[in-house]
Design an enzyme around this catalytic site. Structure first.
Site, PDB file in Angstrom:
ATOM      1  NE  ARG A  50      48.232  27.694  21.276  1.00  0.00           N
ATOM      2  CZ  ARG A  50      47.895  26.556  20.653  1.00  0.00           C
ATOM      3  NH1 ARG A  50      48.457  25.417  21.011  1.00  0.00           N
ATOM      4  NH2 ARG A  50      47.002  26.560  19.686  1.00  0.00           N
ATOM      5  CE1 TYR A 101      57.726  32.780  45.150  1.00  0.00           C
ATOM      6  CE2 TYR A 101      56.430  31.168  43.943  1.00  0.00           C
ATOM      7  CZ  TYR A 101      56.700  32.479  44.294  1.00  0.00           C
ATOM      8  OH  TYR A 101      55.936  33.479  43.793  1.00  0.00           O
ATOM      9  CG  ASP A 172      62.675  26.386  42.361  1.00  0.00           C
ATOM     10  OD1 ASP A 172      63.595  27.098  41.897  1.00  0.00           O
ATOM     11  OD2 ASP A 172      61.534  26.826  42.603  1.00  0.00           O
ATOM     12  CE  LYS A 197      61.397  35.614  41.700  1.00  0.00           C
ATOM     13  NZ  LYS A 197      61.105  34.347  42.380  1.00  0.00           N
TER      14      LYS A 197
HETATM   15  C1  LIG Z   1      59.949  33.538  42.506  1.00  0.00           C
HETATM   16  C2  LIG Z   1      60.156  32.085  42.634  1.00  0.00           C
HETATM   17  C3  LIG Z   1      59.330  31.185  41.956  1.00  0.00           C
HETATM   18  C4  LIG Z   1      58.128  31.637  41.138  1.00  0.00           C
HETATM   19  O1  LIG Z   1      58.526  32.246  39.956  1.00  0.00           O
HETATM   20  P1  LIG Z   1      57.633  33.341  39.151  1.00  0.00           P
HETATM   21  O2  LIG Z   1      58.526  33.698  38.023  1.00  0.00           O
HETATM   22  O3  LIG Z   1      57.365  34.455  40.117  1.00  0.00           O
HETATM   23  O4  LIG Z   1      56.385  32.667  38.738  1.00  0.00           O
HETATM   24  C5  LIG Z   1      59.612  29.839  42.077  1.00  0.00           C
HETATM   25  N1  LIG Z   1      60.634  29.382  42.828  1.00  0.00           N
HETATM   26  C6  LIG Z   1      61.448  30.217  43.501  1.00  0.00           C
HETATM   27  C7  LIG Z   1      62.558  29.660  44.322  1.00  0.00           C
HETATM   28  C8  LIG Z   1      61.242  31.586  43.437  1.00  0.00           C
HETATM   29  O5  LIG Z   1      62.033  32.419  44.123  1.00  0.00           O
END
Ligand SMILES: *Cc1c(COP(=O)(O)O)cnc(C)c1O
Length: 368
Positions: A50, A101, A172, A197
């Site tokens: 962990r 998001y 982000d 992504k």
């Molecule tokens: C998809 C996404 C997230 C969330 O990520 P997960 O891996 O689905 O938890 C956060 N920020 C952006 C810009 C995203 O496209």
């Protein structure tokens, strides 16, 4: 010397491939093996899974080097975002984009409703408006380009103003990836990623990461984020991280193709009779269009594509289309007819032909 130090002078394209490998020794594997062990013999660097895992370290070394900081892998993008938001003291103010998001919107709205944070929503592309909202803020949350409106913030100016105001600056960087934008170099304290992504790139894994800046301030934040991961315990599985590491090797070539495809499609869509507006920030692989016929028109287009997959998420090798307002959590200022196109690496003429036939079918009912 660690691999990261040996390879520091190399191009990001090369570091993507060269970092996060086992030590070179006769007979050693070329890839970091997936280590399936929850516990380790006492007195080594890691005693329990962990807290750490060799494949996490390999991925973190690679991503950290690209972002110019220190990475920590999390079980999902939202796991990483929740950890970063936890850095806000109780009742602290968060300046955050009106469009981002949808999970981030929901998380911050929920925390604000509970009185855990004070939320100040801004247009992240309006630097003056962001600066005006900053006094007394504990955190400036930036997403650029924003999902799904593709607004672009002036990162350097925003980070400087945020730091000046005493806020922790988080960005982000999911849409741009570290190949197109390095927020830490621009002055941010923390970068968050949905590794799900572009970094993984094959729509086969859900994963996240935070990256902290070098230096004393970054080091302190990193310690708190690592503690959050250890004590909240929703950690990534080694297999998922292995897949992400395998995927990130090709990030540069995937983005080169998908970015070129996106630019070409954005230009062609500008002249399309069924397209009312094209949003494309001039880089990256996401294009958003507003189509004729409102929500219904957009749903028809998404349902009529054959090559493009009608599905949520983005950043895979395959092209995806989705009407974002089909989700209740999406901001109400996002147009009903907006389709988000996550452009993949297929041949651009095939992508165009399929999109064009789906758009041209708009308003034409089923054959009598
Ligand atoms: C998809 C996404 C997230 C969330 O990520 P997960 O891996 O689905 O938890 C956060 N920020 C952006 C810009 C995203 O496209």
């Amino acid at each position: 010397m660690t691999d990261a130090e040996t390879h520091a002078g190399l191009s990001p394209d090369t570091r993507l491939v060269a970092l996060g490998r086992p030590e070179r020794a006769p007979g050693a594997p070329v890839n970091q093996p997936v280590e399936l062990s929850s516990t380790y013999v006492a007195d080594g660097p890691v005693n329990y899974a962990r807290v750490g895992n060799a494949v996490w370290s390999a991925f973190e070394e690679t991503l950290g080097s690209l972002e110019g900081g220190y990475a920590l892998v999390f079980a999902s993008g939202m796991g990483a975002i929740a950890a970063a938001v936890s850095l806000v003291p109780h009742g602290g103010a968060v300046v955050a984009p009106a469009h981002s998001y949808s999970g981030t919107l929901e998380l911050l709205d929920g925390l604000a409703a509970d009185g855990r944070v004070e939320l100040r929503r801004v247009d992240i592309s309006d630097t003056d408006a962001v600066v005006a909202a900053l006094p007394g803020a504990a955190m400036l949350w930036v997403e650029s380009p924003t999902n799904p409106m593709l607004e672009v913030g002036d990162l350097r100016a925003l980070a400087a103003a945020g730091r000046e105001a005493g806020a922790i600056v988080v960005c982000d960087n999911t849409f741009a990836t570290p190949l197109l934008q390095q927020p830490i170099t621009d002055g941010a304290d923390v970068v968050v990623h949905s590794v799900t992504k572009y970094l993984s790139g094959h729509s086969d894994v859900v994963l996240g990461a935070v990256v902290t800046a070098p230096g004393e301030r970054g080091q302190e934040l990193r310690g708190r984020l690592a503690e959050h991961r250890r004590l909240h315990g929703a950690i990534a599985g080694p297999m998922e991280v292995y897949l992400a590491l395998r995927g990130i090797r090709t990030l540069s070539v995937r983005l080169e193709r998908s970015g070129a495809n996106a630019a070409e499609l954005a230009a062609r869509l500008e002249g399309h009779p069924r397209v009312e507006r094209v949003r494309y920030p001039g880089f990256g692989s996401i294009v958003c269009i507003e189509v004729a016929g409102g929500a219904e028109g957009a749903e028809q287009v998404a349902a009529a594509t054959r090559l493009w997959t009608h599905s949520t998420s983005l950043g895979g090798v395959e092209s995806q289309v989705e009407r974002r307002r089909r989700w209740g959590a999406e901001a109400s200022t996002v147009p009903e007819s907006l389709l988000r196109l996550s452009v993949g690496i297929e041949a651009v003429d095939d992508l165009w032909a399929d999109l064009d036939q789906a758009l041209r079918a708009l308003g034409r009912g089923p054959a009598p």
